[in-house]
Write a protein that holds these residues in place. Structure first.
Motif, PDB file in Angstrom:
ATOM      1  N   TRP A   1       0.600  -1.244  -0.396  1.00  0.00           N
ATOM      2  CA  TRP A   1       0.022   0.004   0.331  1.00  0.00           C
ATOM      3  C   TRP A   1       0.918   1.398  -0.035  1.00  0.00           C
ATOM      4  CZ3 TRP A   1      -4.779  -0.549  -1.427  1.00  0.00           C
ATOM      5  CH2 TRP A   1      -5.258  -1.561  -2.051  1.00  0.00           C
ATOM      6  N   ARG A   2       2.362   1.088  -0.336  1.00  0.00           N
ATOM      7  CA  ARG A   2       3.025   2.268  -0.367  1.00  0.00           C
ATOM      8  C   ARG A   2       2.779   2.774   0.807  1.00  0.00           C
ATOM      9  NH1 ARG A   2       4.009   4.769  -5.875  1.00  0.00           N
ATOM     10  NH2 ARG A   2       3.789   2.604  -7.615  1.00  0.00           N
ATOM     11  N   GLU A   3       3.300   2.490   1.988  1.00  0.00           N
ATOM     12  CA  GLU A   3       2.780   3.610   2.712  1.00  0.00           C
ATOM     13  C   GLU A   3       4.540   3.465   3.429  1.00  0.00           C
ATOM     14  OE1 GLU A   3       0.811   4.465   4.918  1.00  0.00           O
ATOM     15  OE2 GLU A   3      -1.224   4.781   4.068  1.00  0.00           O
ATOM     16  N   ASN A   4       5.281   3.931   2.202  1.00  0.00           N
ATOM     17  CA  ASN A   4       6.629   3.993   2.219  1.00  0.00           C
ATOM     18  C   ASN A   4       7.317   4.995   3.466  1.00  0.00           C
ATOM     19  OD1 ASN A   4       7.034   2.196   0.824  1.00  0.00           O
ATOM     20  ND2 ASN A   4       7.549   3.459  -1.197  1.00  0.00           N
ATOM     21  N   GLU A   5       6.797   6.157   3.226  1.00  0.00           N
ATOM     22  CA  GLU A   5       7.050   6.899   4.354  1.00  0.00           C
ATOM     23  C   GLU A   5       6.860   6.239   5.772  1.00  0.00           C
ATOM     24  OE1 GLU A   5       7.987  10.851   4.664  1.00  0.00           O
ATOM     25  OE2 GLU A   5       7.766  10.205   2.179  1.00  0.00           O
ATOM     26  N   TYR A   6       5.865   5.688   6.081  1.00  0.00           N
ATOM     27  CA  TYR A   6       6.264   4.915   6.981  1.00  0.00           C
ATOM     28  C   TYR A   6       6.573   3.989   7.740  1.00  0.00           C
ATOM     29  CZ  TYR A   6       4.411   2.830  11.833  1.00  0.00           C
ATOM     30  OH  TYR A   6       4.028   2.153  13.227  1.00  0.00           O
ATOM     31  N   LEU A   7       7.102   3.357   7.037  1.00  0.00           N
ATOM     32  CA  LEU A   7       8.158   2.490   6.960  1.00  0.00           C
ATOM     33  C   LEU A   7       9.962   3.056   6.756  1.00  0.00           C
ATOM     34  CD1 LEU A   7       6.912  -0.679   4.992  1.00  0.00           C
ATOM     35  CD2 LEU A   7       7.829  -0.736   7.425  1.00  0.00           C
TER      36      LEU A   7
ATOM     37  N   GLN B   1       8.762   6.017  10.584  1.00  0.00           N
ATOM     38  CA  GLN B   1       8.573   6.130  11.800  1.00  0.00           C
ATOM     39  C   GLN B   1       8.372   4.905  12.996  1.00  0.00           C
ATOM     40  OE1 GLN B   1       3.872   7.255  11.456  1.00  0.00           O
ATOM     41  NE2 GLN B   1       4.862   8.923   9.918  1.00  0.00           N
ATOM     42  N   VAL B   2       8.814   3.896  12.040  1.00  0.00           N
ATOM     43  CA  VAL B   2       9.304   2.301  12.340  1.00  0.00           C
ATOM     44  C   VAL B   2      10.390   2.423  13.968  1.00  0.00           C
ATOM     45  CG1 VAL B   2       9.782   0.077  12.058  1.00  0.00           C
ATOM     46  CG2 VAL B   2       8.322   1.339  10.754  1.00  0.00           C
ATOM     47  N   PRO B   3      10.273   1.652  14.595  1.00  0.00           N
ATOM     48  CA  PRO B   3      10.691   1.940  16.811  1.00  0.00           C
ATOM     49  C   PRO B   3      11.860   1.058  16.318  1.00  0.00           C
ATOM     50  CG  PRO B   3       8.414   1.841  16.791  1.00  0.00           C
ATOM     51  CD  PRO B   3       8.643   1.465  15.350  1.00  0.00           C
ATOM     52  N   ALA B   4      13.090   2.404  16.073  1.00  0.00           N
ATOM     53  CA  ALA B   4      14.226   2.051  16.253  1.00  0.00           C
ATOM     54  C   ALA B   4      14.800  -0.043  16.241  1.00  0.00           C
ATOM     55  CB  ALA B   4      15.341   2.634  16.949  1.00  0.00           C
ATOM     56  N   PHE B   5      13.914  -0.150  17.936  1.00  0.00           N
ATOM     57  CA  PHE B   5      14.868  -1.847  18.069  1.00  0.00           C
ATOM     58  C   PHE B   5      14.163  -3.024  17.628  1.00  0.00           C
ATOM     59  CE2 PHE B   5       9.999  -1.097  20.418  1.00  0.00           C
ATOM     60  CZ  PHE B   5       9.404  -2.488  20.124  1.00  0.00           C
ATOM     61  N   LEU B   6      13.109  -2.600  16.558  1.00  0.00           N
ATOM     62  CA  LEU B   6      12.310  -2.911  15.547  1.00  0.00           C
ATOM     63  C   LEU B   6      12.845  -3.884  14.644  1.00  0.00           C
ATOM     64  CD1 LEU B   6       8.150  -2.329  15.821  1.00  0.00           C
ATOM     65  CD2 LEU B   6       9.164  -4.620  16.272  1.00  0.00           C
ATOM     66  N   LEU B   7      13.478  -2.225  14.246  1.00  0.00           N
ATOM     67  CA  LEU B   7      14.601  -2.724  12.809  1.00  0.00           C
ATOM     68  C   LEU B   7      15.800  -3.748  13.420  1.00  0.00           C
ATOM     69  CD1 LEU B   7      14.750   1.198  12.054  1.00  0.00           C
ATOM     70  CD2 LEU B   7      13.709  -0.435  10.419  1.00  0.00           C
ATOM     71  N   GLN B   8      16.560  -3.422  14.849  1.00  0.00           N
ATOM     72  CA  GLN B   8      17.486  -3.901  15.164  1.00  0.00           C
ATOM     73  C   GLN B   8      16.756  -6.062  14.762  1.00  0.00           C
ATOM     74  OE1 GLN B   8      19.047  -2.114  17.671  1.00  0.00           O
ATOM     75  NE2 GLN B   8      18.688   0.038  15.997  1.00  0.00           N
TER      76      GLN B   8
END
Ligand SMILES: *[C@@H]1O[C@H](CO)[C@@H](O)[C@H](O)[C@H]1NC(C)=O
Ligand SMILES: *[C@@H]1O[C@H](CO)[C@@H](O)[C@H](O)[C@H]1NC(C)=O
Length: 295
Positions: free
Chosen positions: A31-37, A40-47
């Motif tokens: 759904w092209r929520e590219n801004e959010y991804l 806005q994604v919390p850093a700990f989730l990225l890691q």
């Protein structure tokens, strides 16, 4: 955005289940929520979550695609993550005959996830741009291999780095298999996408399957020319494509066949025969145009 808030909480759910994160990230990319991804994604989730990490890199690369310099930086990060996924550690092993050989650990990876996991994640995606990016990356990775004679063409290929520092650890057989699977998948999403049809044709051409290659080159031309009633756009039938089609034709010896069929009228009573003749006629028309270009 209500949906996103719900997904945000799902993502934050502890313990975080990989499979849910995978679905969420695929949903957002589709759904092209590219801004959010991207932002806005919390850093700990990225890691902690490889799908979130991969999704963020894909989103950022999609988002920054028109701006060449910026996109190249994100594209490089994405490239490195995927190269790692396709890299395996190799071991030196002494065989019974005393000779040392290099064994590559097939089912291993040096990356954030297994290649099979990446592939099944990609198969949850259907947004054309994100699929194009992934396909382009794998095509580039395929072309980087040293012994490649015939490059495969793909859009946006110039955004990727042109070399890999640790070439020996990349499992290029797995990369080749992945490219094939990705094209098959993208064509199942949109069988009329001429870019993807050309990639499919190039793959067949590169593996000496000339009849199949010609079929897909013709298909690519057909879908964007109303079955050759209009001229095929030159960005579809590029010089390289035309040269490859001519090579296919000469190797398949189809010049003479088509010439013979050209004499026949299309008034056969058997509809299957008519269809076949019609198909051949389109080829003929096309090949005539091609010959003009060639001389
Ligand atoms: C077709 O493929 C091209 C290049 O990969 C991509 O840019 C485009 O969005 C695709 N279109 C559709 C409708 O799938
Ligand atoms: C079919 O037959 C008719 C009459 O015999 C002829 O006029 C026509 O040119 C033929 N060919 C096609 C392609 O219709």
């Amino acid at each position: 955005n209500g949906n996103l808030t719900i997904f945000f909480f799902v993502l934050l759910d502890i313990p975080l289940r990989q499979v849910i994160a995978e679905e969420c990230v695929a949903f957002m990319l589709n759904w092209r929520e590219n801004e959010y991804l991207t932002l806005q994604v919390p850093a700990f989730l990225l890691q902690s979550n490889p799908y979130v990490k991969l999704g963020q890199l894909l989103a950022a690369t999609c988002k920054e695609l028109p701006g060449p310099k910026e996109s190249r930086r994100t594209a490089k990060d994405l490239w490195e993550v995927v190269v790692q996924i396709c890299s395996v550690s190799s071991q030196h092993k002494r065989g019974n005959d005393g000779r040392v050989s290099l064994i590559k650990q097939r089912e291993s990876t040096l990356g954030i996830m297994y290649r099979s996991e990446l592939l099944s994640f990609v198969k949850k995606l259907w947004e054309p741009l994100v699929l194009t990016i992934i396909l382009s990356l794998f095509v580039k990775l395929h072309n980087v291999r040293e012994d490649i004679v015939n490059d495969i063409t793909a859009e946006h290929i110039s955004i990727w780095p042109s070399s890999i520092p640790n070439l020996q650890s990349v499992d290029f057989e797995a990369v080749a298999i992945t490219v094939k699977e990705l094209v098959r998948y993208t064509l199942s999403i949109n069988p009329n996408n001429h870019s993807w049809l050309i990639i499919q044709a190039d793959i067949y051409f590169a593996t000496n399957q000339y009849s199949a290659a010609l079929h897909y080159y013709l298909q690519a031309g057909a879908v964007c020319s109303d079955f050759f009633n209009k001229a095929v756009p030159p960005d579809v039938y590029t010089d390289q494509v035309i040269k490859r089609m001519i090579k296919c034709c000469s190797l398949l010896n189809c010049h003479t066949q088509i010439k013979a069929i050209g004499q026949t009228e299309l008034n056969a009573s058997n509809p299957e025969e008519v269809l076949q003749l019609a198909a051949q006629r389109r080829k003929k028309k096309f090949l005539q145009a091609m010959a003009k270009l060639y001389f």
